[in-house]
Motif scaffolding. Structure first.
Motif, PDB file in Angstrom:
ATOM      1  N   ARG A   1      12.343  70.303  34.146  1.00  0.00           N
ATOM      2  CA  ARG A   1      12.849  70.380  32.725  1.00  0.00           C
ATOM      3  C   ARG A   1      11.925  70.127  31.643  1.00  0.00           C
ATOM      4  O   ARG A   1      12.049  70.748  30.574  1.00  0.00           O
ATOM      5  CB  ARG A   1      13.591  68.891  32.639  1.00  0.00           C
ATOM      6  CG  ARG A   1      14.951  68.955  33.464  1.00  0.00           C
ATOM      7  CD  ARG A   1      15.669  67.702  33.438  1.00  0.00           C
ATOM      8  NE  ARG A   1      16.618  67.957  34.450  1.00  0.00           N
ATOM      9  CZ  ARG A   1      17.569  66.643  34.584  1.00  0.00           C
ATOM     10  NH1 ARG A   1      17.561  65.680  33.753  1.00  0.00           N
ATOM     11  NH2 ARG A   1      18.426  66.587  35.280  1.00  0.00           N
ATOM     12  N   VAL A   2      10.758  69.611  31.826  1.00  0.00           N
ATOM     13  CA  VAL A   2       9.780  69.466  30.674  1.00  0.00           C
ATOM     14  C   VAL A   2       8.729  70.522  30.595  1.00  0.00           C
ATOM     15  O   VAL A   2       8.541  71.119  29.593  1.00  0.00           O
ATOM     16  CB  VAL A   2       8.990  68.099  30.697  1.00  0.00           C
ATOM     17  CG1 VAL A   2       7.871  67.803  29.627  1.00  0.00           C
ATOM     18  CG2 VAL A   2       9.796  66.713  30.587  1.00  0.00           C
ATOM     19  N   PHE A   3       8.170  71.134  31.826  1.00  0.00           N
ATOM     20  CA  PHE A   3       7.345  71.959  31.703  1.00  0.00           C
ATOM     21  C   PHE A   3       7.581  73.555  32.367  1.00  0.00           C
ATOM     22  O   PHE A   3       6.976  74.289  32.146  1.00  0.00           O
ATOM     23  CB  PHE A   3       6.213  71.630  32.690  1.00  0.00           C
ATOM     24  CG  PHE A   3       5.219  70.583  32.353  1.00  0.00           C
ATOM     25  CD1 PHE A   3       4.087  70.720  31.270  1.00  0.00           C
ATOM     26  CD2 PHE A   3       5.619  69.205  32.601  1.00  0.00           C
ATOM     27  CE1 PHE A   3       3.661  69.526  30.599  1.00  0.00           C
ATOM     28  CE2 PHE A   3       4.807  67.974  32.175  1.00  0.00           C
ATOM     29  CZ  PHE A   3       3.896  68.535  31.064  1.00  0.00           C
ATOM     30  N   GLY A   4       8.798  73.739  32.801  1.00  0.00           N
ATOM     31  CA  GLY A   4       9.705  74.805  33.284  1.00  0.00           C
ATOM     32  C   GLY A   4       9.546  74.820  34.838  1.00  0.00           C
ATOM     33  O   GLY A   4       8.912  74.302  35.346  1.00  0.00           O
ATOM     34  N   GLU A   5      10.485  75.836  35.278  1.00  0.00           N
ATOM     35  CA  GLU A   5      10.727  76.062  36.451  1.00  0.00           C
ATOM     36  C   GLU A   5       9.498  76.362  37.568  1.00  0.00           C
ATOM     37  O   GLU A   5       9.313  75.916  38.741  1.00  0.00           O
ATOM     38  CB  GLU A   5      11.721  77.012  36.735  1.00  0.00           C
ATOM     39  CG  GLU A   5      13.283  76.587  36.408  1.00  0.00           C
ATOM     40  CD  GLU A   5      13.742  75.591  37.223  1.00  0.00           C
ATOM     41  OE1 GLU A   5      13.521  75.718  38.230  1.00  0.00           O
ATOM     42  OE2 GLU A   5      14.388  74.806  36.590  1.00  0.00           O
ATOM     43  N   ALA A   6       8.428  76.981  36.780  1.00  0.00           N
ATOM     44  CA  ALA A   6       7.155  77.404  37.244  1.00  0.00           C
ATOM     45  C   ALA A   6       6.639  76.161  38.038  1.00  0.00           C
ATOM     46  O   ALA A   6       5.759  76.366  39.154  1.00  0.00           O
ATOM     47  CB  ALA A   6       6.408  78.252  36.687  1.00  0.00           C
ATOM     48  N   VAL A   7       6.971  75.018  37.633  1.00  0.00           N
ATOM     49  CA  VAL A   7       6.005  73.969  38.074  1.00  0.00           C
ATOM     50  C   VAL A   7       6.285  73.521  39.670  1.00  0.00           C
ATOM     51  O   VAL A   7       5.335  72.846  40.233  1.00  0.00           O
ATOM     52  CB  VAL A   7       6.327  72.491  37.175  1.00  0.00           C
ATOM     53  CG1 VAL A   7       7.561  71.867  37.480  1.00  0.00           C
ATOM     54  CG2 VAL A   7       4.984  71.602  37.075  1.00  0.00           C
ATOM     55  N   ARG A   8       7.452  74.270  39.920  1.00  0.00           N
ATOM     56  CA  ARG A   8       8.083  73.705  41.322  1.00  0.00           C
ATOM     57  C   ARG A   8       6.900  74.406  42.292  1.00  0.00           C
ATOM     58  O   ARG A   8       7.027  74.258  43.546  1.00  0.00           O
ATOM     59  CB  ARG A   8       9.439  74.380  41.663  1.00  0.00           C
ATOM     60  CG  ARG A   8      10.397  73.609  40.748  1.00  0.00           C
ATOM     61  CD  ARG A   8      11.877  73.940  41.101  1.00  0.00           C
ATOM     62  NE  ARG A   8      12.902  73.402  40.228  1.00  0.00           N
ATOM     63  CZ  ARG A   8      13.559  72.307  40.341  1.00  0.00           C
ATOM     64  NH1 ARG A   8      13.152  71.488  41.185  1.00  0.00           N
ATOM     65  NH2 ARG A   8      14.459  72.173  39.445  1.00  0.00           N
ATOM     66  N   GLU A   9       6.424  75.460  41.755  1.00  0.00           N
ATOM     67  CA  GLU A   9       5.603  76.193  42.812  1.00  0.00           C
ATOM     68  C   GLU A   9       4.443  75.753  43.074  1.00  0.00           C
ATOM     69  O   GLU A   9       3.296  76.199  43.744  1.00  0.00           O
ATOM     70  CB  GLU A   9       5.416  78.032  42.096  1.00  0.00           C
ATOM     71  CG  GLU A   9       6.466  78.246  41.746  1.00  0.00           C
ATOM     72  CD  GLU A   9       7.756  78.527  42.815  1.00  0.00           C
ATOM     73  OE1 GLU A   9       7.391  78.963  43.932  1.00  0.00           O
ATOM     74  OE2 GLU A   9       8.885  78.514  42.617  1.00  0.00           O
ATOM     75  N   VAL A  10       3.888  74.773  42.095  1.00  0.00           N
ATOM     76  CA  VAL A  10       2.504  74.119  42.390  1.00  0.00           C
ATOM     77  C   VAL A  10       2.416  73.403  43.790  1.00  0.00           C
ATOM     78  O   VAL A  10       3.225  72.705  44.083  1.00  0.00           O
ATOM     79  CB  VAL A  10       2.255  72.984  41.446  1.00  0.00           C
ATOM     80  CG1 VAL A  10       0.751  72.246  41.500  1.00  0.00           C
ATOM     81  CG2 VAL A  10       2.024  73.768  39.735  1.00  0.00           C
ATOM     82  N   ARG A  11       1.549  73.768  44.332  1.00  0.00           N
ATOM     83  CA  ARG A  11       1.624  73.200  45.810  1.00  0.00           C
ATOM     84  C   ARG A  11       0.516  72.068  45.933  1.00  0.00           C
ATOM     85  O   ARG A  11       0.024  71.506  44.857  1.00  0.00           O
ATOM     86  CB  ARG A  11       0.994  74.201  46.810  1.00  0.00           C
ATOM     87  CG  ARG A  11       1.721  75.368  47.143  1.00  0.00           C
ATOM     88  CD  ARG A  11       1.462  75.781  48.408  1.00  0.00           C
ATOM     89  NE  ARG A  11       0.480  76.972  48.279  1.00  0.00           N
ATOM     90  CZ  ARG A  11      -0.258  77.457  49.411  1.00  0.00           C
ATOM     91  NH1 ARG A  11       0.129  77.021  50.418  1.00  0.00           N
ATOM     92  NH2 ARG A  11      -1.199  78.477  49.123  1.00  0.00           N
ATOM     93  N   PHE A  12       0.847  71.069  46.998  1.00  0.00           N
ATOM     94  CA  PHE A  12       0.209  69.651  47.153  1.00  0.00           C
ATOM     95  C   PHE A  12      -1.561  69.959  46.890  1.00  0.00           C
ATOM     96  O   PHE A  12      -2.291  70.782  47.739  1.00  0.00           O
ATOM     97  CB  PHE A  12       0.297  69.183  48.657  1.00  0.00           C
ATOM     98  CG  PHE A  12      -0.422  67.945  48.659  1.00  0.00           C
ATOM     99  CD1 PHE A  12       0.000  66.809  47.923  1.00  0.00           C
ATOM    100  CD2 PHE A  12      -0.949  67.604  49.722  1.00  0.00           C
ATOM    101  CE1 PHE A  12      -0.142  65.453  48.033  1.00  0.00           C
ATOM    102  CE2 PHE A  12      -1.785  66.122  49.876  1.00  0.00           C
ATOM    103  CZ  PHE A  12      -1.257  65.239  49.182  1.00  0.00           C
ATOM    104  N   PHE A  13      -1.926  68.925  46.098  1.00  0.00           N
ATOM    105  CA  PHE A  13      -3.618  69.053  45.723  1.00  0.00           C
ATOM    106  C   PHE A  13      -4.163  70.392  45.008  1.00  0.00           C
ATOM    107  O   PHE A  13      -5.011  70.937  45.396  1.00  0.00           O
ATOM    108  CB  PHE A  13      -4.316  68.693  46.883  1.00  0.00           C
ATOM    109  CG  PHE A  13      -4.572  67.116  47.088  1.00  0.00           C
ATOM    110  CD1 PHE A  13      -3.452  66.243  46.946  1.00  0.00           C
ATOM    111  CD2 PHE A  13      -5.890  66.574  46.908  1.00  0.00           C
ATOM    112  CE1 PHE A  13      -3.936  64.959  46.634  1.00  0.00           C
ATOM    113  CE2 PHE A  13      -6.163  65.322  46.768  1.00  0.00           C
ATOM    114  CZ  PHE A  13      -4.919  64.424  46.660  1.00  0.00           C
ATOM    115  N   ARG A  14      -3.241  71.173  44.338  1.00  0.00           N
ATOM    116  CA  ARG A  14      -3.588  72.273  43.536  1.00  0.00           C
ATOM    117  C   ARG A  14      -2.872  71.841  42.320  1.00  0.00           C
ATOM    118  O   ARG A  14      -2.125  71.114  42.100  1.00  0.00           O
ATOM    119  CB  ARG A  14      -2.774  73.600  44.132  1.00  0.00           C
ATOM    120  CG  ARG A  14      -2.998  73.585  45.576  1.00  0.00           C
ATOM    121  CD  ARG A  14      -3.577  74.774  46.033  1.00  0.00           C
ATOM    122  NE  ARG A  14      -3.759  75.135  47.359  1.00  0.00           N
ATOM    123  CZ  ARG A  14      -3.586  76.209  47.866  1.00  0.00           C
ATOM    124  NH1 ARG A  14      -3.642  77.290  47.402  1.00  0.00           N
ATOM    125  NH2 ARG A  14      -3.726  76.050  49.336  1.00  0.00           N
TER     126      ARG A  14
END
Ligand code: THG
Length: 367
Positions: free
Chosen positions: A164-177
């Motif tokens: 909600r705050v940073f946009g849907e693309a934040v869901r694609e960030v993987r663990f420890f990236r």
């Protein structure tokens, strides 16, 4: 305990105003700053962290920035983890060791570019060691503490709130990236990481002035998710096997004693200052190691000094962190245990300030 007197040495953070307004009940001191430890109660905070989402002021995770042509060389001098395969956009959990192989810190290294790194430190004055090395070896690198304050968003609903705050693309960030995400026109490092096993992100807030605007945005956008101010939780982190530098380990311990051997590639970490010492001790293997421990009986007090672990009349280790776990319905603890008694299932006694208790070496609580 008495109160802490505020002063300039106990530095405030960009989020202190929000933490205070949320009714923080207790702090600890970490990297010469205040780190909240309790909002409602440690147990209430624990249940909420496992069910909803919390925003944590972890500004105490100070950054040591390395910038310049020798930044990568300096970073490899600090750790026995082989960094050659580490690409920009990655975060690595790295043991930092001195010339004896003793642990100086257990930070997260953030590689922004080949010539620009952040070392997101635990509670020790790592900046002084790093500056000393940079100057002593005449490296072409600037070492300082930038105006960067991590804000963690942790819990099962963290991803929904972050989207909600940073946009849907934040869901694609993987663990420890990490990726770069903008807030009010500023590009911020947003990593999927944090000092809990409930999932979540850490926002490296660059520029203290946007601290409170970001805090308010997270609280407003997460109202229906039951977002609350929170903090690293003393129960959850023990259940999750996350170590605490200064509590569970000190500079007297090697990474292998701390169970951090999986983050060491001592053979190939050419340049690491502790390499020779670690190669020597790794040949023998550690004679003591960190273990999960459970302690029988009702809730133990908090562990503010090592509690001896006994096998009969023989001291075979010490407990360094302990807490009552409402979910496991036992006391969960972390201890350093001698090789002769470190197998899972070994029955011991622990000398708590409230008297001796039965204790047992456990398989990892989190496994
Ligand atoms: N995040 C950031 N900085 C930090 C911490 C953090 N600085 C202080 C402190 N925490 C450093 N210590 C740790 C300890 C554990 C982990 C991260 C930092 C951690 N460990 C995972 C584990 O052990 O399962 C993952 C390790 C891995 O697989 O690479 O997350 O929390 N920014």
């Amino acid at each position: 305990m008495a109160l802490i007197s505020p002063s300039r040495r106990l530095r405030r953070t960009p989020f202190s105003e929000g933490v205070e307004a949320a009714g923080v009940k207790a702090y600890t001191v970490y990297n010469h700053m205040l780190l909240p430890t309790v909002f409602r109660s440690v147990e209430e905070d624990y249940h909420h962290l496992k069910e909803a989402v919390q925003v944590w002021d972890v500004s105490v995770e100070r950054q040591v920035e390395l910038r310049g042509p020798d930044a990568a060389r300096l970073m490899q001098m600090l750790t026995p983890r082989d960094l050659r395969g580490m690409l920009p956009g990655r975060c690595f959990y790295v043991p930092i060791v001195d010339e004896t192989g003793g642990m100086l810190n257990d930070p997260v290294a953030v590689k922004l570019a080949d010539d620009r790194w952040w070392i997101s430190i635990a509670d020790s004055d790592l900046l002084l060691w790093v500056k000393g090395i940079a100057n002593g070896y005449r490296l072409d690198v600037l070492v300082d503490e930038p105006d960067v304050s991590p804000l963690a968003v942790q819990g099962p609903k963290a991803e929904d709130l972050m989207a909600r705050v940073f946009g849907e693309a934040v869901r694609e960030v993987r663990f420890f990236r990490f990726g770069m995400f903008s807030f009010q026109g500023r590009d911020l490092v947003v990593a999927r990481s944090g000092y809990s096993k409930q999932g979540g992100f850490e926002i490296y807030v660059e520029g203290g002035d946007i601290g409170m605007p970001l805090w308010h945005a997270l609280m407003e956008d997460g109202a229906d998710l039951d977002v609350r101010a929170g903090c690293p939780n003393g129960i959850e982190r023990i259940e999750s096997g996350l170590l605490s530098y200064g509590n569970d380990m000190t500079d007297d311990n090697t990474p292998h004693e701390c169970g951090l051997g999986r983050f060491c590639d001592t053979q190939t970490a050419i340049g690491c200052i502790g390499r020779d010492a670690l190669l020597r001790v790794a040949k023998e293997g550690p004679v003591q190691q960190i273990r999960a421990i459970d302690i029988a009986g009702d809730a133990v007090p908090s562990c503010d000094r090592p509690w001896p672990l006994m096998a009969g009349s023989k001291r075979v280790g010490q407990v360094t962190s302990a807490a009552w776990s409402p979910d496991f319905k036992t006391n969960v603890a972390v201890g350093m245990v001698r090789m002769t008694h470190w197998d899972a299932g070994t029955e011991l006694r622990v000398e708590t300030p409230e008297g001796p208790r039965d204790a047992r070496v456990h398989e990892d609580f989190w496994a």
